[in-house]
Enzyme design. Sequence first.
Site, short mmCIF file in Angstrom:
data_model
loop_
_atom_site.label_atom_id
_atom_site.label_comp_id
_atom_site.label_asym_id
_atom_site.label_seq_id
_atom_site.Cartn_x
_atom_site.Cartn_y
_atom_site.Cartn_z
N ARG A 83 0.85 -1.19 0.00
CA ARG A 83 0.00 0.00 0.00
C ARG A 83 0.89 1.24 0.00
NH1 ARG A 83 -2.70 3.12 4.43
NH2 ARG A 83 -4.14 4.47 3.32
N HIS A 127 -3.01 10.97 0.27
CA HIS A 127 -2.46 10.77 1.63
C HIS A 127 -1.83 12.10 2.06
CE1 HIS A 127 -1.13 7.40 4.55
NE2 HIS A 127 -0.86 8.54 5.15
N GLU A 172 -7.76 8.51 5.63
CA GLU A 172 -8.07 9.12 6.93
C GLU A 172 -8.58 10.56 6.84
OE1 GLU A 172 -4.61 8.71 9.43
OE2 GLU A 172 -4.87 6.55 9.56
N ASN A 298 -7.97 1.73 9.30
CA ASN A 298 -6.70 1.97 9.98
C ASN A 298 -6.96 1.96 11.48
OD1 ASN A 298 -5.68 2.34 7.43
ND2 ASN A 298 -5.16 4.50 7.70
N TYR A 300 -4.95 1.82 15.40
CA TYR A 300 -3.74 1.84 16.22
C TYR A 300 -3.99 1.66 17.71
CZ TYR A 300 -1.14 3.48 12.17
OH TYR A 300 -0.54 3.56 10.93
N GLU A 350 -3.93 -0.08 7.73
CA GLU A 350 -2.80 0.34 8.57
C GLU A 350 -3.00 -0.19 9.97
OE1 GLU A 350 -1.75 4.53 8.92
OE2 GLU A 350 -2.08 4.78 6.76
C1 PNW Z 1 -1.72 7.62 10.35
N1 PNW Z 1 -4.22 10.70 15.51
O1 PNW Z 1 -1.71 8.89 10.90
C2 PNW Z 1 -1.27 7.87 8.93
O2 PNW Z 1 -2.08 7.31 7.93
C3 PNW Z 1 0.17 7.57 8.68
O3 PNW Z 1 0.63 8.36 7.61
C4 PNW Z 1 0.95 7.77 9.97
O4 PNW Z 1 2.34 7.70 9.78
C5 PNW Z 1 0.46 6.70 10.94
O5 PNW Z 1 -0.93 6.79 11.14
C6 PNW Z 1 1.14 6.73 12.30
O6 PNW Z 1 0.85 7.92 12.97
C7 PNW Z 1 -2.35 9.27 12.07
O7 PNW Z 1 -3.74 11.71 16.08
C8 PNW Z 1 -1.84 10.38 12.74
O8 PNW Z 1 -5.25 10.11 15.94
C9 PNW Z 1 -2.46 10.84 13.86
C10 PNW Z 1 -3.60 10.21 14.34
C11 PNW Z 1 -4.12 9.10 13.68
C12 PNW Z 1 -3.47 8.63 12.54
#
Ligand code: PNW
Length: 443
Positions: A83, A127, A172, A298, A300, A350
Amino acid sequence: LTARQPPRRADFPADFAFGTATAAFQVEGAVTEDGRGVSIWDTFSHTPGRIADASNADVTCDHYHRWESDLDLMQGLGVNAYRFSVAWPRVQPFGSGAVNPAGLDFYERLVDGMLARGIRPYLTLYHWDLPQPLQDAGGWANRDTADRFAEYASVVAGRLGSRVASYATLNEPWCSSILSYQIGEHAPGLQDRRAALSAAHHLLLGHGQAMSALRGLNLTSQLGTVLNFTAVSPATQAPEDVAAARILDGTFNRWFIEPLLTGAYPRDVWGHYGPDVPEVHPGDLELISQPLDYLGVNYYTRNVVTAAGEQPTPGAEYTEMGWEVYPQGLTNLLTRFKRDYPLPPVYVTENGSAFVDIVEGGQIHDPRRTAYLQSHLNAVHAAMQAGVDVRGYFLWSFMDNFEWAHGYTKRFGLLYTDYKTQARTWKDSGLWFQSFLNQPVLP
Ligand code: PNW
């Protein structure tokens, strides 16, 4: 299957997409080469005070020049998908009109390079690197940007066509609206909630218009989009904490997934936003909610909230981003989406973690990243067992890269990037993922 057992390749279908993910601005560098125009992230990263280590992405991983050896490394990892994103200002330096053939040539070489190595191209059109001239005209807060985006999408797909396995319109939109126009942490760095909600609506509209344009090309590629989600839990069952959790889930998750999958903004959040709600024209939500071949998810972390704000979870593990490690949240979100919406097939586009890597001789030890990867693969598997149609998983990220406002201070890669020499070295997590990918699959 317990979270402590490592996942097995045979737990997933043979044709399941396993890959890594990157984004153009974070890895390419070469920002003034071959006719590339200026993006809002060039401007933002060169503005004093915006990036934690005062760095920029003028060179970053130099992937623009090293793409062939990077694809060789990827092939050695054993993934069957990658990706990546296209930098709009390489293709249209001014954001509309004039097309720069050299920009398209680069992505054509990259896509053909993937195909030659048995790697399926998963392309993201946006992106976050908006051409600066479009920002000068108001950026995503200007409704015309949606039209510009659909034009750009047609140009890219017109050249690359069905060689691309999957096109994602946006990455996002929460980040490119709320984080960028309201919180101000990302480019263009504004703090204006009304503008942010207008930007969010125009991003979704741009998605819809691009979908219509790409459908018109009759490609065999899968067409969809990518949202980011957070798992939200109230800290206690007190009504005010539960209400705060509902609003965070509403603004972060439901505000974006519901217009796409149900054709309506969530009523409770619409009320919460009061006079800041966007101007919605007749027909907008029909465009926005047209059928998707897939939804990219995505994921995390989760956020535990009280009426007074966010709260850490006692005893939980946190990454270098300050994000709680909570794999169960991924299973919970996926099963909930299947229950609540007409959910198309899903790709986890992601998932990953920033940890401090222990560099020892020629080896890079990152046991916590390996554990994160394993527990989240188990979480995906659990969602599949609960009936969610998950078709792939992309680890963020292939290599350490420019982490937006954090500059080079956070490392998410399976490969360790030495920014002085541009050497890439597999971390233990990368070697574990390779061994996983090389396990036998069931026929
Ligand atoms: C994503 N938040 O970014 C992006 O898609 C990537 O480019 C990035 O490197 C990756 O996650 C890791 O951070 C985010 O503040 C940045 O909630 C910030 C947030 C969420 C996603």
